[in-house]
Scaffold this active site. Structure first.
Site, mmCIF file in Angstrom:
data_model
loop_
_atom_site.group_PDB
_atom_site.id
_atom_site.type_symbol
_atom_site.label_atom_id
_atom_site.label_comp_id
_atom_site.label_asym_id
_atom_site.label_seq_id
_atom_site.Cartn_x
_atom_site.Cartn_y
_atom_site.Cartn_z
ATOM 1 N N VAL A 58 0.839 -1.196 0.000
ATOM 2 C CA VAL A 58 0.000 0.000 0.000
ATOM 3 C C VAL A 58 0.877 1.250 0.000
ATOM 4 C CG1 VAL A 58 -1.759 1.278 1.289
ATOM 5 C CG2 VAL A 58 -1.944 -1.202 1.046
ATOM 6 N N ALA A 74 2.165 1.726 -3.495
ATOM 7 C CA ALA A 74 1.086 2.213 -4.360
ATOM 8 C C ALA A 74 0.776 3.683 -4.089
ATOM 9 C CB ALA A 74 -0.165 1.360 -4.157
ATOM 10 N N GLU A 75 0.676 4.056 -2.816
ATOM 11 C CA GLU A 75 0.360 5.450 -2.510
ATOM 12 C C GLU A 75 1.502 6.373 -2.921
ATOM 13 O OE1 GLU A 75 -1.702 8.390 0.706
ATOM 14 O OE2 GLU A 75 -1.594 6.247 1.149
ATOM 15 N N THR A 76 2.721 5.905 -2.808
ATOM 16 C CA THR A 76 3.881 6.701 -3.223
ATOM 17 C C THR A 76 3.820 7.012 -4.711
ATOM 18 O OG1 THR A 76 5.282 5.818 -1.457
ATOM 19 C CG2 THR A 76 6.395 6.706 -3.407
#
Length: 141
Positions: free
Chosen positions: A59, A62-64
């Site tokens: 996660v 992905a958020e990065t």
């Protein structure tokens, strides 16, 4: 092309130096007209005790990549912040392997962006599917 801030991969990696992103070993690795990729080698910083990529790190990766892609899409007087993230973990990635995350926009609105981020293993098998919602925030002053 969707980029308002056409930062190079080198510039993106320099921007993330001395942060959790560089500490985990996340590296921006490829970009196109409407997508951005980052990679992570699964090691002791990113695996759970059984030797597989930790779901929380999936996660984080992905958020990065989604947040930096979103940041590159807004005008200079704006930045983005995450408001919602949803991840479906589909396949484990063993320690020692490299995982690649590709962010592509689903919607680039005036106040919200929605990104699809898919994580793949070295055999290009889908490991995690993530949807990220970002809010656009105008810089103050």
């Amino acid at each position: 092309m969707i980029w308002n801030k056409p930062l190079t991969l080198q510039q993106l990696n320099q921007f993330c130096e001395n942060s959790a992103i560089s500490h985990l070993g996340i590296v921006f690795s490829a970009q196109g007209d409407d997508w951005l990729e980052a990679q992570l080698k699964v090691d002791e910083r990113s695996c759970q005790p059984m030797g597989y990529l930790h779901g929380g790190i999936s996660v984080t990766l992905a958020e990065t990549v989604g947040s930096l892609a979103g940041f590159c899409c807004v005008a200079d007087d704006y930045f983005v912040v995450g408001t919602e993230i949803n991840a479906s973990h589909l396949r484990p990635v063993k320690k020692g392997n490299i995982v690649t995350a590709r962010a592509t926009p689903m919607r680039l609105g005036k106040t919200l962006q929605v990104w699809q981020i898919n994580l793949y293993d070295q055999q290009r098998q889908l490991c995690c599917s993530v949807r990220l919602t970002l809010a656009l925030v105008k810089k103050q002053g």
